[in-house]
Design a protein around this motif. Structure first.
Motif, PDB file in Angstrom:
ATOM      1  N   GLY A 173       3.997   8.485  -5.977  1.00  0.00           N
ATOM      2  CA  GLY A 173       4.427   7.094  -5.924  1.00  0.00           C
ATOM      3  C   GLY A 173       3.340   6.098  -6.259  1.00  0.00           C
ATOM      4  N   LEU A 174       2.353   6.526  -7.037  1.00  0.00           N
ATOM      5  CA  LEU A 174       1.250   5.631  -7.390  1.00  0.00           C
ATOM      6  C   LEU A 174       1.402   5.022  -8.775  1.00  0.00           C
ATOM      7  CD1 LEU A 174      -1.709   7.743  -5.963  1.00  0.00           C
ATOM      8  CD2 LEU A 174      -0.498   5.849  -4.880  1.00  0.00           C
ATOM      9  N   VAL A 175       2.054   5.730  -9.688  1.00  0.00           N
ATOM     10  CA  VAL A 175       2.264   5.214 -11.038  1.00  0.00           C
ATOM     11  C   VAL A 175       3.717   5.401 -11.441  1.00  0.00           C
ATOM     12  CG1 VAL A 175      -0.107   5.712 -11.771  1.00  0.00           C
ATOM     13  CG2 VAL A 175       1.709   7.348 -12.277  1.00  0.00           C
ATOM     14  N   ASP A 176       4.119   4.615 -12.405  1.00  0.00           N
ATOM     15  CA  ASP A 176       5.416   4.775 -13.055  1.00  0.00           C
ATOM     16  C   ASP A 176       5.150   5.238 -14.471  1.00  0.00           C
ATOM     17  OD1 ASP A 176       7.115   3.912 -10.957  1.00  0.00           O
ATOM     18  OD2 ASP A 176       6.682   1.815 -11.445  1.00  0.00           O
ATOM     19  N   TYR A 177       5.779   6.340 -14.866  1.00  0.00           N
ATOM     20  CA  TYR A 177       5.607   6.854 -16.219  1.00  0.00           C
ATOM     21  C   TYR A 177       6.950   6.800 -16.925  1.00  0.00           C
ATOM     22  CZ  TYR A 177       4.762   9.930 -20.138  1.00  0.00           C
ATOM     23  OH  TYR A 177       4.669  10.439 -21.406  1.00  0.00           O
ATOM     24  N   ASP A 178       6.980   6.133 -18.074  1.00  0.00           N
ATOM     25  CA  ASP A 178       8.184   6.048 -18.896  1.00  0.00           C
ATOM     26  C   ASP A 178       8.052   7.085 -19.996  1.00  0.00           C
ATOM     27  OD1 ASP A 178      10.215   5.434 -20.685  1.00  0.00           O
ATOM     28  OD2 ASP A 178       9.967   3.264 -20.461  1.00  0.00           O
ATOM     29  N   ASP A 179       8.812   8.159 -19.878  1.00  0.00           N
ATOM     30  CA  ASP A 179       8.702   9.278 -20.819  1.00  0.00           C
ATOM     31  C   ASP A 179       9.157   8.886 -22.223  1.00  0.00           C
ATOM     32  OD1 ASP A 179       7.901  11.892 -21.332  1.00  0.00           O
ATOM     33  OD2 ASP A 179       9.919  12.704 -21.027  1.00  0.00           O
ATOM     34  N   GLU A 180      10.153   8.006 -22.314  1.00  0.00           N
ATOM     35  CA  GLU A 180      10.628   7.584 -23.637  1.00  0.00           C
ATOM     36  C   GLU A 180       9.590   6.737 -24.358  1.00  0.00           C
ATOM     37  OE1 GLU A 180      14.445   5.700 -23.646  1.00  0.00           O
ATOM     38  OE2 GLU A 180      15.333   7.262 -22.390  1.00  0.00           O
ATOM     39  N   HIS A 189      -1.931  15.349 -14.523  1.00  0.00           N
ATOM     40  CA  HIS A 189      -2.323  14.212 -13.692  1.00  0.00           C
ATOM     41  C   HIS A 189      -1.235  13.158 -13.506  1.00  0.00           C
ATOM     42  CE1 HIS A 189      -6.170  16.062 -13.557  1.00  0.00           C
ATOM     43  NE2 HIS A 189      -6.283  16.032 -14.883  1.00  0.00           N
ATOM     44  N   LEU A 190      -0.539  12.789 -14.559  1.00  0.00           N
ATOM     45  CA  LEU A 190       0.515  11.786 -14.404  1.00  0.00           C
ATOM     46  C   LEU A 190       1.666  12.280 -13.527  1.00  0.00           C
ATOM     47  CD1 LEU A 190       0.598  10.055 -17.891  1.00  0.00           C
ATOM     48  CD2 LEU A 190      -0.364   9.216 -15.746  1.00  0.00           C
ATOM     49  N   PRO A 191       2.107  13.538 -13.682  1.00  0.00           N
ATOM     50  CA  PRO A 191       3.150  14.009 -12.760  1.00  0.00           C
ATOM     51  C   PRO A 191       2.723  13.948 -11.287  1.00  0.00           C
ATOM     52  CG  PRO A 191       3.037  15.460 -14.646  1.00  0.00           C
ATOM     53  CD  PRO A 191       1.871  14.513 -14.756  1.00  0.00           C
ATOM     54  N   LYS A 192       1.469  14.263 -10.998  1.00  0.00           N
ATOM     55  CA  LYS A 192       0.994  14.196  -9.607  1.00  0.00           C
ATOM     56  C   LYS A 192       0.962  12.758  -9.112  1.00  0.00           C
ATOM     57  CE  LYS A 192      -1.513  18.451  -9.394  1.00  0.00           C
ATOM     58  NZ  LYS A 192      -2.486  19.219  -8.719  1.00  0.00           N
ATOM     59  N   LEU A 193       0.461  11.857  -9.943  1.00  0.00           N
ATOM     60  CA  LEU A 193       0.396  10.457  -9.544  1.00  0.00           C
ATOM     61  C   LEU A 193       1.787   9.846  -9.410  1.00  0.00           C
ATOM     62  CD1 LEU A 193      -2.629   9.299 -11.716  1.00  0.00           C
ATOM     63  CD2 LEU A 193      -2.566   9.476  -9.223  1.00  0.00           C
ATOM     64  N   GLU A 194       2.684  10.256 -10.288  1.00  0.00           N
ATOM     65  CA  GLU A 194       4.049   9.727 -10.224  1.00  0.00           C
ATOM     66  C   GLU A 194       4.789  10.267  -9.003  1.00  0.00           C
ATOM     67  OE1 GLU A 194       7.529   8.585 -13.311  1.00  0.00           O
ATOM     68  OE2 GLU A 194       6.784  10.635 -13.480  1.00  0.00           O
ATOM     69  N   SER A 195       4.656  11.555  -8.723  1.00  0.00           N
ATOM     70  CA  SER A 195       5.349  12.113  -7.549  1.00  0.00           C
ATOM     71  C   SER A 195       4.773  11.552  -6.253  1.00  0.00           C
ATOM     72  CB  SER A 195       5.287  13.640  -7.544  1.00  0.00           C
ATOM     73  OG  SER A 195       3.970  14.078  -7.320  1.00  0.00           O
ATOM     74  N   ARG A 221       6.449   6.551 -23.442  1.00  0.00           N
ATOM     75  CA  ARG A 221       5.127   7.161 -23.241  1.00  0.00           C
ATOM     76  C   ARG A 221       4.136   6.110 -22.754  1.00  0.00           C
ATOM     77  NH1 ARG A 221       4.889  12.911 -23.980  1.00  0.00           N
ATOM     78  NH2 ARG A 221       6.666  13.389 -25.254  1.00  0.00           N
ATOM     79  N   SER A 222       4.599   5.339 -21.741  1.00  0.00           N
ATOM     80  CA  SER A 222       3.737   4.312 -21.166  1.00  0.00           C
ATOM     81  C   SER A 222       3.608   4.542 -19.668  1.00  0.00           C
ATOM     82  CB  SER A 222       4.281   2.915 -21.449  1.00  0.00           C
ATOM     83  OG  SER A 222       5.515   2.729 -20.797  1.00  0.00           O
ATOM     84  N   VAL A 223       2.492   4.079 -19.128  1.00  0.00           N
ATOM     85  CA  VAL A 223       2.161   4.278 -17.723  1.00  0.00           C
ATOM     86  C   VAL A 223       1.810   2.927 -17.112  1.00  0.00           C
ATOM     87  CG1 VAL A 223       0.722   5.599 -16.116  1.00  0.00           C
ATOM     88  CG2 VAL A 223       1.060   6.441 -18.438  1.00  0.00           C
ATOM     89  N   ASP A 224       2.202   2.736 -15.854  1.00  0.00           N
ATOM     90  CA  ASP A 224       1.878   1.505 -15.142  1.00  0.00           C
ATOM     91  C   ASP A 224       1.686   1.835 -13.667  1.00  0.00           C
ATOM     92  OD1 ASP A 224       1.404  -1.177 -14.742  1.00  0.00           O
ATOM     93  OD2 ASP A 224       3.502  -1.796 -14.943  1.00  0.00           O
ATOM     94  N   LEU A 225       0.849   1.060 -13.000  1.00  0.00           N
ATOM     95  CA  LEU A 225       0.713   1.194 -11.549  1.00  0.00           C
ATOM     96  C   LEU A 225       1.979   0.683 -10.894  1.00  0.00           C
ATOM     97  CD1 LEU A 225      -2.845  -0.132 -10.557  1.00  0.00           C
ATOM     98  CD2 LEU A 225      -1.984   2.184 -10.337  1.00  0.00           C
ATOM     99  N   VAL A 226       2.390   1.295  -9.808  1.00  0.00           N
ATOM    100  CA  VAL A 226       3.502   0.730  -9.055  1.00  0.00           C
ATOM    101  C   VAL A 226       3.015  -0.593  -8.478  1.00  0.00           C
ATOM    102  CG1 VAL A 226       4.641   2.928  -8.560  1.00  0.00           C
ATOM    103  CG2 VAL A 226       2.946   2.049  -6.976  1.00  0.00           C
ATOM    104  N   SER A 227       3.931  -1.532  -8.303  1.00  0.00           N
ATOM    105  CA  SER A 227       3.528  -2.893  -7.972  1.00  0.00           C
ATOM    106  C   SER A 227       2.765  -3.012  -6.653  1.00  0.00           C
ATOM    107  CB  SER A 227       4.735  -3.821  -7.964  1.00  0.00           C
ATOM    108  OG  SER A 227       5.643  -3.417  -6.959  1.00  0.00           O
ATOM    109  N   MET A 260       0.839  -1.169   0.000  1.00  0.00           N
ATOM    110  CA  MET A 260       0.000   0.000   0.000  1.00  0.00           C
ATOM    111  C   MET A 260       0.885   1.233   0.000  1.00  0.00           C
ATOM    112  SD  MET A 260      -3.435  -0.733   2.151  1.00  0.00           S
ATOM    113  CE  MET A 260      -2.735  -0.738   3.758  1.00  0.00           C
ATOM    114  N   THR A 261       0.291   2.328  -0.333  1.00  0.00           N
ATOM    115  CA  THR A 261       1.012   3.578  -0.415  1.00  0.00           C
ATOM    116  C   THR A 261       1.338   4.122   0.976  1.00  0.00           C
ATOM    117  OG1 THR A 261       0.934   5.817  -1.270  1.00  0.00           O
ATOM    118  CG2 THR A 261      -1.150   4.852  -0.602  1.00  0.00           C
ATOM    119  N   THR A 262       2.402   4.924   1.067  1.00  0.00           N
ATOM    120  CA  THR A 262       2.790   5.519   2.343  1.00  0.00           C
ATOM    121  C   THR A 262       2.232   6.930   2.493  1.00  0.00           C
ATOM    122  OG1 THR A 262       4.860   6.318   1.378  1.00  0.00           O
ATOM    123  CG2 THR A 262       4.908   4.161   2.487  1.00  0.00           C
ATOM    124  N   LEU A 263       1.406   7.344   1.565  1.00  0.00           N
ATOM    125  CA  LEU A 263       0.801   8.671   1.649  1.00  0.00           C
ATOM    126  C   LEU A 263      -0.159   8.736   2.831  1.00  0.00           C
ATOM    127  CD1 LEU A 263      -0.223   9.165  -2.096  1.00  0.00           C
ATOM    128  CD2 LEU A 263       1.649  10.306  -0.916  1.00  0.00           C
TER     129      LEU A 263
END
Length: 177
Positions: A77-84, A69-75, A86-92, A1-4
């Motif tokens: 720690g909820l998603v991983d965004y690969d800028d090269e 939205h993706l920068p907020k979710l990534e910062s 351009r793919s998004v995934d939930l953190v495990s 779970m997230t630490t937020l």
């Protein structure tokens, strides 16, 4: 779970697009392209099928996801965004466990089952050792096989139960209802 903290998490999830992102990523079960994600969000917002989303609708959502939205979710720690890519995934850990309200409130008490197996095993052993009627038909090796097999089945059942106790497929539905 997230630490937020709950406040931080609720602030992030207060936006429906961010909730939709998490929902679609969980449903996909793997990284998806930002373009595909934007089309899914646009389709849901416009009440249409993904195939029927116009380029304009998708692009409007794409820019919003990419810039906000993706920068907020990534910062967070909820998603991983690969800028090269351009793919998004939930953190495990979010994909497996979800959020605090998605966890089952009552976990099964496995100690009760282990205690019951222990008591039954001792009853068999003491009955056999004391030579009680009916126990003469049971051999020591049969008791050993029964106890070890029952213990193995119980351990396997607990393992499967705890493994599946993460988030159910429907747990993320609450994010977009």
């Amino acid at each position: 779970m997230t630490t937020l903290s709950k406040d931080e998490l609720f602030r992030i999830l207060s936006n429906s697009r961010r909730r939709q992102i998490l929902y679609f990523l969980h449903r996909a079960g793997e990284a998806i392209s930002l373009k595909e994600l934007a089309a899914m969000v646009a389709a849901r917002e416009n009440g249409t099928a993904v195939e029927d989303v116009t380029d304009e609708e998708r692009q409007r959502v794409y820019i919003s996801l990419y810039q906000t939205h993706l920068p907020k979710l990534e910062s967070a720690g909820l998603v991983d965004y690969d800028d090269e890519e351009r793919s998004v995934d939930l953190v495990s850990n979010v994909a497996k466990q979800g959020f605090f309200w998605m966890q089952s409130g009552t976990s099964e008490s496995w100690s009760r089952y282990y205690a019951l197996l222990g008591a039954l095993s001792w009853a068999l052993i003491l009955g056999l050792w004391a030579g009680l009627p009916g126990f003469a038909l049971i051999s020591w090796s049969a008791v050993a096989v029964f106890v070890s097999a029952a213990l193995l089945v119980l351990v396997f059942a607990q393992y499967r139960s705890e493994r599946q106790a993460g988030t159910s497929a429907d747990a993320f539905e609450a994010l977009v209802e």
